[in-house]
Design an enzyme around this catalytic site. Sequence first.
Site, PDB file in Angstrom:
ATOM      1  N   PRO A   1     -10.682 -39.728 -28.686  1.00  0.00           N
ATOM      2  CA  PRO A   1     -10.054 -38.981 -29.781  1.00  0.00           C
ATOM      3  C   PRO A   1      -8.824 -39.649 -30.380  1.00  0.00           C
ATOM      4  CG  PRO A   1      -9.688 -37.907 -27.657  1.00  0.00           C
ATOM      5  CD  PRO A   1     -10.696 -38.978 -27.427  1.00  0.00           C
ATOM      6  N   ASN A   2      -8.720 -39.504 -31.672  1.00  0.00           N
ATOM      7  CA  ASN A   2      -7.587 -39.966 -32.487  1.00  0.00           C
ATOM      8  C   ASN A   2      -7.533 -41.481 -32.691  1.00  0.00           C
ATOM      9  OD1 ASN A   2      -6.388 -37.298 -32.867  1.00  0.00           O
ATOM     10  ND2 ASN A   2      -5.941 -37.392 -30.683  1.00  0.00           N
TER      11      ASN A   2
ATOM     12  N   ARG B   1      -1.822 -44.379 -37.179  1.00  0.00           N
ATOM     13  CA  ARG B   1      -1.322 -43.446 -36.167  1.00  0.00           C
ATOM     14  C   ARG B   1      -0.186 -44.084 -35.374  1.00  0.00           C
ATOM     15  NH1 ARG B   1      -4.362 -42.238 -30.437  1.00  0.00           N
ATOM     16  NH2 ARG B   1      -2.944 -40.612 -29.743  1.00  0.00           N
TER      17      ARG B   1
ATOM     18  N   TYR C   1       1.034 -47.713 -31.192  1.00  0.00           N
ATOM     19  CA  TYR C   1      -0.348 -48.190 -31.085  1.00  0.00           C
ATOM     20  C   TYR C   1      -0.653 -49.428 -31.920  1.00  0.00           C
ATOM     21  CZ  TYR C   1      -0.970 -43.719 -28.758  1.00  0.00           C
ATOM     22  OH  TYR C   1      -0.862 -42.669 -27.884  1.00  0.00           O
TER      23      TYR C   1
ATOM     24  N   ASN D   1     -11.787 -46.546 -23.989  1.00  0.00           N
ATOM     25  CA  ASN D   1     -10.437 -46.010 -24.147  1.00  0.00           C
ATOM     26  C   ASN D   1     -10.636 -44.511 -24.371  1.00  0.00           C
ATOM     27  OD1 ASN D   1      -7.954 -45.070 -24.886  1.00  0.00           O
ATOM     28  ND2 ASN D   1      -7.486 -46.772 -26.260  1.00  0.00           N
TER      29      ASN D   1
ATOM     30  N   ALA E   1      -6.642 -39.278 -24.997  1.00  0.00           N
ATOM     31  CA  ALA E   1      -6.027 -38.212 -24.187  1.00  0.00           C
ATOM     32  C   ALA E   1      -6.961 -37.697 -23.095  1.00  0.00           C
ATOM     33  CB  ALA E   1      -5.593 -37.065 -25.094  1.00  0.00           C
TER      34      ALA E   1
ATOM     35  N   GLU F   1     -11.417 -49.464 -18.180  1.00  0.00           N
ATOM     36  CA  GLU F   1     -10.622 -48.521 -18.978  1.00  0.00           C
ATOM     37  C   GLU F   1      -9.518 -49.293 -19.687  1.00  0.00           C
ATOM     38  OE1 GLU F   1      -9.238 -45.075 -16.699  1.00  0.00           O
ATOM     39  OE2 GLU F   1      -7.361 -45.176 -17.822  1.00  0.00           O
TER      40      GLU F   1
ATOM     41  N   HIS G   1      -6.183 -49.114 -22.477  1.00  0.00           N
ATOM     42  CA  HIS G   1      -5.211 -48.370 -23.285  1.00  0.00           C
ATOM     43  C   HIS G   1      -4.373 -49.354 -24.071  1.00  0.00           C
ATOM     44  CE1 HIS G   1      -6.244 -44.719 -21.254  1.00  0.00           C
ATOM     45  NE2 HIS G   1      -6.183 -45.385 -20.121  1.00  0.00           N
TER      46      HIS G   1
ATOM     47  N   ARG H   1       5.319 -44.317 -20.376  1.00  0.00           N
ATOM     48  CA  ARG H   1       5.495 -43.243 -21.360  1.00  0.00           C
ATOM     49  C   ARG H   1       5.691 -41.890 -20.652  1.00  0.00           C
ATOM     50  NH1 ARG H   1       0.884 -43.585 -25.631  1.00  0.00           N
ATOM     51  NH2 ARG H   1       2.315 -42.156 -26.708  1.00  0.00           N
TER      52      ARG H   1
END
Length: 145
Positions: free
Chosen positions: A10-11, A18, A23, A74, A77, A98, A100, A107
């Site tokens: 998502p996103n 964004r 990012y 990825n 969330a 995975e 990111h 963070r």
Amino acid sequence: MVKVLVLHGPNLNLLGRREPAVYGSTTLAEIDRSLVALGAELNIDVECAQSNHEGVLVDRIHEAMDRFAGLIINPGAFTHYSIALRDAVAAVGIPTIEVHLSNVHAREEFRRHSVVAPVAVGQIAGLGALGYALALRALAERLNG
Ligand code: DQA
């Protein structure tokens, strides 16, 4: 040719616009294009997909079972709480990395925990778009020897 599926959660369709300070300014289309090009160099057929929906991502992982030898994901969330995604990755048994873009460990506290990482081969975080390329190289080593 060995096939690798790249799944974005998502996103991530908004990449480039964004929170660029977090990012980066590279768009998802640019990331996908560069992965397909790198795949051609590494003798890997790369297919990319993005969804904002947990169930769609679960379906894509299931469909990958008989079609793909490796998975780069990825989960956005969903990384932090989707047991459904984790179970899908575990169920299909496809070597999964995975990725990111941001350093999730530097963070907010809630980003430090991944429910997917324990069923993945490994995790790459904080290297921006390069992380996907490194994941593809790692899978290429593993799959093509
Ligand atoms: C992300 C990190 C997640 O915490 C966040 O929810 C994202 C993107 C990353 O690539 O850095 O959507 O997965």
